[in-house]
Scaffold this motif. Structure first.
Motif, PDB file in Angstrom:
ATOM      1  N   ALA A 136       0.822  -1.327  -0.069  1.00  0.00           N
ATOM      2  CA  ALA A 136       0.083   0.172  -0.028  1.00  0.00           C
ATOM      3  C   ALA A 136       0.878   1.159  -0.077  1.00  0.00           C
ATOM      4  O   ALA A 136       0.670   2.186  -0.531  1.00  0.00           O
ATOM      5  CB  ALA A 136      -1.013  -0.094   1.297  1.00  0.00           C
ATOM      6  N   ILE A 137       1.978   1.170   0.740  1.00  0.00           N
ATOM      7  CA  ILE A 137       2.797   2.341   0.803  1.00  0.00           C
ATOM      8  C   ILE A 137       3.621   2.629  -0.656  1.00  0.00           C
ATOM      9  O   ILE A 137       3.374   3.876  -1.289  1.00  0.00           O
ATOM     10  CB  ILE A 137       4.012   2.057   1.856  1.00  0.00           C
ATOM     11  CG1 ILE A 137       3.469   2.119   3.063  1.00  0.00           C
ATOM     12  CG2 ILE A 137       5.151   3.094   1.603  1.00  0.00           C
ATOM     13  CD1 ILE A 137       4.632   1.388   4.266  1.00  0.00           C
ATOM     14  N   PHE A 138       4.041   1.758  -1.037  1.00  0.00           N
ATOM     15  CA  PHE A 138       4.597   1.958  -2.610  1.00  0.00           C
ATOM     16  C   PHE A 138       3.691   2.335  -3.719  1.00  0.00           C
ATOM     17  O   PHE A 138       3.610   3.197  -4.495  1.00  0.00           O
ATOM     18  CB  PHE A 138       5.211   0.396  -3.070  1.00  0.00           C
ATOM     19  CG  PHE A 138       6.683   0.282  -2.560  1.00  0.00           C
ATOM     20  CD1 PHE A 138       7.754   1.091  -3.165  1.00  0.00           C
ATOM     21  CD2 PHE A 138       6.820  -0.321  -1.467  1.00  0.00           C
ATOM     22  CE1 PHE A 138       9.026   0.729  -2.747  1.00  0.00           C
ATOM     23  CE2 PHE A 138       8.041  -0.309  -0.898  1.00  0.00           C
ATOM     24  CZ  PHE A 138       9.193   0.054  -1.776  1.00  0.00           C
ATOM     25  N   LEU A 139       2.148   1.693  -3.575  1.00  0.00           N
ATOM     26  CA  LEU A 139       1.099   2.155  -4.558  1.00  0.00           C
ATOM     27  C   LEU A 139       0.711   3.493  -4.283  1.00  0.00           C
ATOM     28  O   LEU A 139       0.720   4.008  -5.298  1.00  0.00           O
ATOM     29  CB  LEU A 139       0.050   1.228  -4.516  1.00  0.00           C
ATOM     30  CG  LEU A 139      -0.047  -0.258  -4.987  1.00  0.00           C
ATOM     31  CD1 LEU A 139      -1.101  -1.074  -4.566  1.00  0.00           C
ATOM     32  CD2 LEU A 139       0.249  -0.371  -6.601  1.00  0.00           C
ATOM     33  N   LYS A 140       0.551   3.958  -3.022  1.00  0.00           N
ATOM     34  CA  LYS A 140       0.329   5.206  -2.907  1.00  0.00           C
ATOM     35  C   LYS A 140       1.045   6.328  -3.560  1.00  0.00           C
ATOM     36  O   LYS A 140       0.964   7.248  -4.007  1.00  0.00           O
ATOM     37  CB  LYS A 140       0.307   5.680  -1.456  1.00  0.00           C
ATOM     38  CG  LYS A 140       0.061   6.956  -0.923  1.00  0.00           C
ATOM     39  CD  LYS A 140      -0.099   6.824   0.511  1.00  0.00           C
ATOM     40  CE  LYS A 140      -0.436   8.307   1.184  1.00  0.00           C
ATOM     41  NZ  LYS A 140       0.740   9.333   1.104  1.00  0.00           N
ATOM     42  N   ARG A 141       2.612   5.944  -3.344  1.00  0.00           N
ATOM     43  CA  ARG A 141       3.754   6.895  -3.860  1.00  0.00           C
ATOM     44  C   ARG A 141       3.887   6.705  -5.243  1.00  0.00           C
ATOM     45  O   ARG A 141       4.017   7.786  -6.185  1.00  0.00           O
ATOM     46  CB  ARG A 141       5.277   6.476  -3.263  1.00  0.00           C
ATOM     47  CG  ARG A 141       5.001   6.682  -1.753  1.00  0.00           C
ATOM     48  CD  ARG A 141       5.309   8.180  -1.260  1.00  0.00           C
ATOM     49  NE  ARG A 141       5.431   8.258  -0.111  1.00  0.00           N
ATOM     50  CZ  ARG A 141       5.444   9.335   0.755  1.00  0.00           C
ATOM     51  NH1 ARG A 141       5.109  10.600   0.063  1.00  0.00           N
ATOM     52  NH2 ARG A 141       5.822   9.615   2.042  1.00  0.00           N
ATOM     53  N   ILE A 150      11.110  -9.827  -0.530  1.00  0.00           N
ATOM     54  CA  ILE A 150      10.274  -8.986  -0.358  1.00  0.00           C
ATOM     55  C   ILE A 150       9.389  -8.871  -1.485  1.00  0.00           C
ATOM     56  O   ILE A 150       9.592  -8.856  -2.549  1.00  0.00           O
ATOM     57  CB  ILE A 150      10.684  -7.476  -0.100  1.00  0.00           C
ATOM     58  CG1 ILE A 150      11.620  -7.518   1.084  1.00  0.00           C
ATOM     59  CG2 ILE A 150       9.734  -6.574   0.161  1.00  0.00           C
ATOM     60  CD1 ILE A 150      12.287  -5.915   1.453  1.00  0.00           C
ATOM     61  N   ALA A 151       7.893  -8.851  -0.999  1.00  0.00           N
ATOM     62  CA  ALA A 151       6.820  -9.104  -2.090  1.00  0.00           C
ATOM     63  C   ALA A 151       6.832  -8.018  -3.052  1.00  0.00           C
ATOM     64  O   ALA A 151       6.291  -8.106  -4.330  1.00  0.00           O
ATOM     65  CB  ALA A 151       5.533  -9.320  -1.180  1.00  0.00           C
ATOM     66  N   VAL A 152       7.129  -6.594  -2.609  1.00  0.00           N
ATOM     67  CA  VAL A 152       6.852  -5.542  -3.522  1.00  0.00           C
ATOM     68  C   VAL A 152       8.090  -5.404  -4.639  1.00  0.00           C
ATOM     69  O   VAL A 152       8.284  -4.496  -5.240  1.00  0.00           O
ATOM     70  CB  VAL A 152       6.801  -4.358  -2.618  1.00  0.00           C
ATOM     71  CG1 VAL A 152       5.558  -4.116  -1.935  1.00  0.00           C
ATOM     72  CG2 VAL A 152       8.131  -4.176  -1.765  1.00  0.00           C
ATOM     73  N   ASN A 153       9.120  -6.262  -4.638  1.00  0.00           N
ATOM     74  CA  ASN A 153      10.200  -6.051  -5.282  1.00  0.00           C
ATOM     75  C   ASN A 153       9.879  -6.241  -7.014  1.00  0.00           C
ATOM     76  O   ASN A 153      10.351  -5.223  -7.946  1.00  0.00           O
ATOM     77  CB  ASN A 153      11.186  -7.260  -5.098  1.00  0.00           C
ATOM     78  CG  ASN A 153      12.702  -6.928  -5.540  1.00  0.00           C
ATOM     79  OD1 ASN A 153      13.042  -6.761  -6.618  1.00  0.00           O
ATOM     80  ND2 ASN A 153      13.405  -6.692  -4.463  1.00  0.00           N
ATOM     81  N   GLU A 154       8.629  -6.932  -7.227  1.00  0.00           N
ATOM     82  CA  GLU A 154       8.091  -6.944  -8.542  1.00  0.00           C
ATOM     83  C   GLU A 154       7.354  -5.676  -8.659  1.00  0.00           C
ATOM     84  O   GLU A 154       7.551  -5.414  -9.869  1.00  0.00           O
ATOM     85  CB  GLU A 154       7.173  -8.262  -8.584  1.00  0.00           C
ATOM     86  CG  GLU A 154       6.820  -8.479 -10.182  1.00  0.00           C
ATOM     87  CD  GLU A 154       7.968  -8.626 -11.330  1.00  0.00           C
ATOM     88  OE1 GLU A 154       7.920  -8.444 -12.310  1.00  0.00           O
ATOM     89  OE2 GLU A 154       8.999  -9.435 -10.632  1.00  0.00           O
ATOM     90  N   LEU A 155       6.679  -5.402  -7.909  1.00  0.00           N
ATOM     91  CA  LEU A 155       5.960  -4.325  -7.910  1.00  0.00           C
ATOM     92  C   LEU A 155       7.150  -2.937  -8.388  1.00  0.00           C
ATOM     93  O   LEU A 155       6.735  -2.179  -9.306  1.00  0.00           O
ATOM     94  CB  LEU A 155       5.309  -3.600  -6.857  1.00  0.00           C
ATOM     95  CG  LEU A 155       4.417  -2.525  -6.792  1.00  0.00           C
ATOM     96  CD1 LEU A 155       3.346  -2.276  -7.767  1.00  0.00           C
ATOM     97  CD2 LEU A 155       3.821  -2.108  -5.408  1.00  0.00           C
ATOM     98  N   ILE A 156       8.226  -2.827  -7.481  1.00  0.00           N
ATOM     99  CA  ILE A 156       9.147  -1.843  -7.756  1.00  0.00           C
ATOM    100  C   ILE A 156       9.829  -1.976  -9.261  1.00  0.00           C
ATOM    101  O   ILE A 156       9.763  -0.905  -9.856  1.00  0.00           O
ATOM    102  CB  ILE A 156      10.073  -1.842  -6.932  1.00  0.00           C
ATOM    103  CG1 ILE A 156       9.873  -1.607  -5.277  1.00  0.00           C
ATOM    104  CG2 ILE A 156      11.398  -0.958  -6.956  1.00  0.00           C
ATOM    105  CD1 ILE A 156      10.833  -1.945  -4.221  1.00  0.00           C
ATOM    106  N   HIS A 157      10.071  -3.044  -9.637  1.00  0.00           N
ATOM    107  CA  HIS A 157      10.527  -3.543 -11.144  1.00  0.00           C
ATOM    108  C   HIS A 157       9.647  -2.913 -12.125  1.00  0.00           C
ATOM    109  O   HIS A 157       9.982  -2.139 -13.006  1.00  0.00           O
ATOM    110  CB  HIS A 157      10.767  -4.853 -11.038  1.00  0.00           C
ATOM    111  CG  HIS A 157      11.280  -5.286 -12.653  1.00  0.00           C
ATOM    112  ND1 HIS A 157      12.517  -4.788 -12.961  1.00  0.00           N
ATOM    113  CD2 HIS A 157      10.577  -5.712 -13.789  1.00  0.00           C
ATOM    114  CE1 HIS A 157      12.421  -5.491 -14.513  1.00  0.00           C
ATOM    115  NE2 HIS A 157      11.300  -5.736 -14.759  1.00  0.00           N
TER     116      HIS A 157
END
Length: 208
Positions: free
Chosen positions: A55-60, A113-120
């Protein structure tokens, strides 16, 4: 998604702790204590620690993607003006959100970390928007050919993140100890932006 004040407090507390201690070393109990809420409330709003960091990553990310696309697609402004604005906005964003960007730097070197793919995916989409903008400028004869856009983006992110994460070393090495934290931040935003704008214009506009 719109968040209420309690949710924002949880997100901000989690961001701070993930940045300083890392994802794995931060517990939901730590976040609840920092945010002044009970653990059940975090579970109710976000479900799990993994969903919370997502949620933090998606918000930013959503905010930045909208800003980036709007800036580079504004055909009423020159290519150089849009390039300058891109740099200014990016530097401002990094310098003004140190916890989030330190958290992102940590997350990128921890592949579990699960958000790694989201970051990529986010980095890939941002790169494609910038690449398309530069390619269009090349077609119009504004920018030179044979530009390594990937290295330009790496220079933008790497330089800004380095200055942000080592700001107090930079302050001492530049004899700027007399500046307050807010004055130092303003100086770094302007100084870093001007350096990168001059560098990119030298690469994109002047023949090597």
């Amino acid at each position: 998604m719109e968040y209420n004040q309690k949710q924002l407090s949880i997100l901000e507390s989690a961001e701070k702790l993930f940045a300083s201690h890392g994802f794995h070393a931060t517990s939901v109990r730590d976040i609840a204590h920092e945010a002044g809420v009970n653990i059940a409330m975090i579970s109710y709003y976000f479900g799990s620690k993994e969903k919370l960091i997502e949620a933090i990553f998606l918000k930013r990310i959503i905010t930045w993607k909208a800003t980036l696309t709007e800036t580079l697609s504004d055909a009423t402004r020159s290519y150089v003006d849009r390039l300058d604005t891109l740099v200014e906005q990016f530097v401002q964003r990094i310098m003004s959100n140190p916890c989030f960007n330190l958290m992102m730097m940590r997350a990128q070197i921890q592949s579990d970390i699960a958000v790694n793919e989201l970051i990529h995916e986010n980095k890939k989409e941002a790169y494609e928007v910038i690449h398309a903008f530069i390619s269009e400028g090349q077609e119009k004869g504004v920018f030179t050919r044979n530009v390594d856009v990937m290295m330009m983006v790496a220079t933008l992110t790497g330089t800004t993140n380095h200055i942000m994460s080592t700001r107090h070393h930079f302050q001492r090495m530049s004899n700027l100890e007399h500046l307050t934290d807010s004055e130092l931040q303003e100086y770094l935003i302007i100084h870093t932006s001007n350096h990168l704008k001059n560098l990119f214009k030298a690469i994109l506009i002047h023949e090597a």
